[in-house]
Design an enzyme around this catalytic site. Structure first.
Site, short mmCIF file in Angstrom:
data_model
loop_
_atom_site.label_atom_id
_atom_site.label_comp_id
_atom_site.label_asym_id
_atom_site.label_seq_id
_atom_site.Cartn_x
_atom_site.Cartn_y
_atom_site.Cartn_z
NE ARG A 59 -29.62 69.76 83.09
CZ ARG A 59 -28.83 70.43 83.90
NH1 ARG A 59 -28.97 71.74 84.02
NH2 ARG A 59 -27.89 69.82 84.60
CG ASP A 131 -24.94 79.01 88.18
OD1 ASP A 131 -25.41 78.24 87.33
OD2 ASP A 131 -23.75 79.35 88.20
CB ILE A 166 -30.04 84.53 86.06
CG1 ILE A 166 -29.55 85.44 84.93
CG2 ILE A 166 -31.55 84.28 85.93
CD1 ILE A 166 -29.72 84.84 83.54
CB CYS A 191 -20.32 88.43 71.24
SG CYS A 191 -21.76 87.84 70.32
CB SER A 213 -15.75 80.27 81.21
OG SER A 213 -15.69 81.68 81.26
CB CYS A 238 -13.35 84.38 79.26
SG CYS A 238 -13.11 85.37 77.78
#
Length: 308
Positions: A59, A131, A166, A191, A213, A238
Site C-alpha cells: 500500500r 479500486d 480514481i 462536510c 457507507s 452516502c
C-alpha cells in the site's frame, strides 16, 4: 520519444477514452502516509474492513505491488449527475451506484489505454487498477496534481469537484512527475458539520467504522441499534459530505452512457423499496455496484431505516 511527449499523448488518449484528468507521479515509498495509515489502523478506524490491514508494504510502495514500477499514472473518471430519485421519502442510494458497476466500466477503458501505450510508445510493463488493489489512490492522485484531499478525505479537483472514480496505471516507463497543488479547503467545515454520524472526527480524519457507507455496504453483521435515526434515509452509501462541499458547484454532468441508471431506479417509491423482491433487485441492479451488498443486505438496510 521524450517524456513530455509521452504525457501529452497519454493525456489526449485518456480523454478520448472518457477520463477527465490525468496526472503523473514518481513511484516511491510513501513515508508520511505510512505513518498516517499505521495510526488509522491502530485506532480501529477501519472497523470490520480487515482487508485494510493486509499488504501494508504494498500500500505504501507501489514498487512492491508491481515490480519495476517507475511511474504512477493517476486518472479521474467523472460520475456526477443531476438526476435524483423522485420520491423524497424513498430510501436513498449513492449516485455513484446509479449505473453499471464502475469497476468494470473504468477498468475496460484503462485496459484500452494500456494496450494503446504498448502499441504507440513501445514495450511497457505494468498493471492497472480501479479500486481493486492495495493502492492509496487518493494519495497518488493528490501527488500528481489532480486535486487535494479534502477534510472529508475525498479528492477535490479545483475545476470540477469530487464526483470522480480514481484509477491508476503502474508502469515501468519513466515519465516526468507533476507536482501537487495546494489545499483549498481553507476554514470551511461544511462536510464535518453535515455528517450525521460524526464520522469525520477531525479535519482530514474519517473514522470509517462510523461512516454510513461502511454500515450500509461493508458491515456484514447487524447494524448497531445506537445508529438508529442517524442515516438520513441512506440505504446504500452516502453522498452528504460531497453534496455540501462548495467545490462541487463546479461539477459537470457526466456523459457516460454506462452510468445512466436503470429506467426504474429513480422512480421507485418508498413502497416499492419496502416491497422489493429478489427478482426486481436482480433486474434493477444486474450490473450495478449495489450487487455487492446483495439483496439480503439491501433489505437489512431498508428495514433498519424503519421504512418497512
Amino acid at each position: 520519444m521524450r517524456s513530455v511527449n509521452y504525457k501529452t499523448r497519454i493525456r489526449s488518449k485518456a480523454q478520448e477514452l472518457g477520463f477527465s484528468f490525468v496526472g503523473f507521479s514518481k513511484a516511491e515509498f510513501l513515508d508520511e502516509e505510512a505513518l498516517k495509515l499505521e495510526k488509522w489502523l491502530s485506532n480501529g478506524f477501519h472497523g470490520e474492513m480487515k482487508y485494510m490491514e493486509n499488504h501494508f508494504e504494498k500500500r505504501i510502495d507501489p514498487r512492491k505491488l508491481v515490480e519495476g514500477t517507475k511511474t504512477v499514472i493517476s486518472l479521474l473518471f467523472n460520475y456526477y449527475t443531476t438526476e435524483k430519485q423522485t420520491d423524497p421519502e424513498a430510501p436513498k442510494i449513492s449516485s455513484y451506484a446509479y449505473g453499471k458497476d464502475y469497476h468494470h466500466v473504468v477498468k475496460q477503458r484503462l485496459k484500452s489505454l494500456f494496450v494503446w501505450m504498448q502499441e504507440e510508445i513501445g514495450e511497457i510493463s505494468g498493471r492497472y487498477f480501479v479500486d481493486s488493489a492495495p493502492v492509496l489512490d487518493k494519495v497518488w492522485a493528490e501527488r500528481s496534481g489532480l486535486g487535494w484531499i479534502g477534510k472529508h478525505t475525498n479528492l477535490i479537483n479545483k475545476n470540477q469537484g469530487s464526483y470522480f472514480f480514481i484509477a491508476e496505471l503502474l508502469v515501468d516507463l519513466e515519465i516526468a512527475p507533476d507536482g501537487p497543488i495546494k489545499d483549498y479547503c481553507g476554514t470551511c467545515t461544511k462536510c464535518i458539520d453535515a455528517c450525521p454520524t460524526g464520522a469525520i472526527i477531525q479535519p482530514y480524519v474519517v473514522d470509517g467504522s462510523k461512516c454510513i457507507s461502511y454500515f450500509t455496504i461493508e458491515l456484514k453483521d447487524a447494524i448497531p441499534q445506537e445508529m438508529k435515526g442517524q442515516f438520513d434515509n441512506w440505504m446504500f452509501g452516502c453522498d452528504i459530505c460531497q453534496e455540501v462541499c462548495p467545490w462541487n458547484r463546479f461539477s459537470l454532468t457526466h456523459n457516460e452512457p454506462d452510468f445512466k441508471p436503470h429506467p426504474d431506479l429513480l422512480s421507485m417509491t418508498k413502497k416499492d423499496w419496502n416491497e422489493l423482491t429478489k427478482e426486481k433487485f436482480q433486474e434493477v441492479f444486474q450490473r450495478s455496484a449495489v450487487k455487492r451488498t446483495k439483496y439480503e443486505g439491501l433489505m437489512r438496510n431498508i428495514k433498519f431505516l424503519g421504512n418497512s
